[in-house]
Design an enzyme around this catalytic site. Structure first.
Site, PDB file in Angstrom:
ATOM      1  CG  HIS A 145      -2.914  -0.906  -3.545  1.00  0.00           C
ATOM      2  ND1 HIS A 145      -3.480   0.324  -3.312  1.00  0.00           N
ATOM      3  CD2 HIS A 145      -2.809  -1.503  -2.331  1.00  0.00           C
ATOM      4  CE1 HIS A 145      -3.684   0.471  -2.016  1.00  0.00           C
ATOM      5  NE2 HIS A 145      -3.300  -0.625  -1.406  1.00  0.00           N
ATOM      6  CB  SER A 177      -0.856   0.078   1.268  1.00  0.00           C
ATOM      7  OG  SER A 177      -1.681  -1.019   1.385  1.00  0.00           O
TER       8      SER A 177
END
Ligand code: NAD
Length: 283
Positions: free
Chosen positions: A140, A119
């Site tokens: 992601h 992240s």
């Protein structure tokens, strides 16, 4: 290139969700955990979600059995040798991720795509650990991965066009909504959402507003599907703080630093839904 076999490294919150997406999309998937017990726990999580899906008639028992049958477990990274795409979802620690990518680089075929679900770390710095960094990209996913459609496909300066395209196409084929972005702090969603949620939390104290009223205001006035306090509770107050600190460290804007109120909640062990208490009580 055609992706047939997928590896997922780490079957924690995100890895189990990503492995579920993969098996439900019809891919033979190898899940790697640090020990058998954690592997079985990850598989049990997937089984539980799929069973709930059957109960809610989102899939049939046969589809569930077929999906879970596509998942194999291992504790060895070497068992990912035949995977065309490997998605890493281990703890958010740069040295650990670099160690995993150095090993994946050695054990996988040279044309396999290696993706990180980081992240907040730099995909480029993770990719540097590989001898062939051009095949490393970011993928992601958002939590819960089987539910939220978005996957940010992150291009590092070293990433090849082929690797980016293969990751994008795979995510789309697996029923997700991929978007292209670059390896910049917070990518797209966190870069916007984290300072925005911090602003919301600061308004509580600056303007003397109750969390219930803030959430009611943003759902009814701004059309948010979930209020900011409810959203931070859902994400996890510790997870939000960690992401805030990472953004603040990289970009230095005060709005990105975690608000004092969140740090206090964390100190009290009120981490949101997962602990039963955060801004709100859930028991
Ligand atoms: N939780 C979220 O909302 C979220 C959302 C998007 C991305 N991410 C990212 O996904 C990644 C995983 O996060 P998570 O929330 O699933 O964490 P988690 O704590 O649920 O899972 C961590 C995983 O790392 C593994 N692990 C721990 N130590 C290890 C070691 N020494 N070697 C190899 N594996 C090890 C664990 O066995 C587990 O599978 C992180 O990079 C995180 O930033 C998390």
């Amino acid at each position: 290139m055609e992706i047939r076999r997928v590896g997922v490294v780490g079957l924690g919150t995100m890895g189990a969700g990503i492995a579920q997406v993969s098996v439900q999309a019809g891919f033979d998937t190898v899940g790697r955990e640090v020990n058998d017990e954690l592997g079985e726990r990850g598989k049990a999580t997937i089984d539980r979600y799929l069973t709930r899906g059957v109960e809610k008639r989102r899939l049939t028992q046969e589809e569930k059995d077929a999906a879970i049958g596509r998942l194999t477990l291992t504790t060895e990274l070497a068992d990912l040798a035949n995977c065309d795409l490997v998605i890493e979802a281990v703890l958010e620690e740069l040295p650990l991720k670099r160690e995993v990518f150095a090993e994946l680089d050695r054990v996988t075929r040279p044309d396999a795509i290696l993706a990180t679900n980081t992240s907040a770390l730099s995909v480029a710095e993770i990719a540097e650990a590989a001898d062939r960094p051009e095949r490393v990209v970011g993928m992601h996913f958002f939590n819960p991965a089987p539910v939220l459609p978005l996957v940010e496909i992150v291009r590092a300066p070293q990433s090849s066009d082929d690797a980016v395209r293969a990751a994008y196409d795979w995510a789309q084929g697996a029923g997700k909504q991929p978007v292209n972005c670059n390896d910049t702090p917070g990518f797209i969603v966190n870069r916007i959402l984290i300072p925005l949620l911090n602003d919301c939390v600061r308004v509580l104290d600056e303007a003397g507003v109750a969390p219930e009223d803030l959430d009611k205001a943003m759902t009814n006035g701004a059309g948010w599907p979930l209020g900011p306090c409810g959203l931070v509770d859902l994400v996890g107050i510790d997870v939000h703080i960690h992401a805030s600190e990472a953004l603040y460290e990289k970009l230095g804007e005060e709005r990105m630093a975690p608000p004092e109120r969140l740090l206090q909640l964390q100190k009290q062990g009120r981490l949101g839904r997962k602990t039963g208490h955060g801004f709100f009580d859930y028991e």
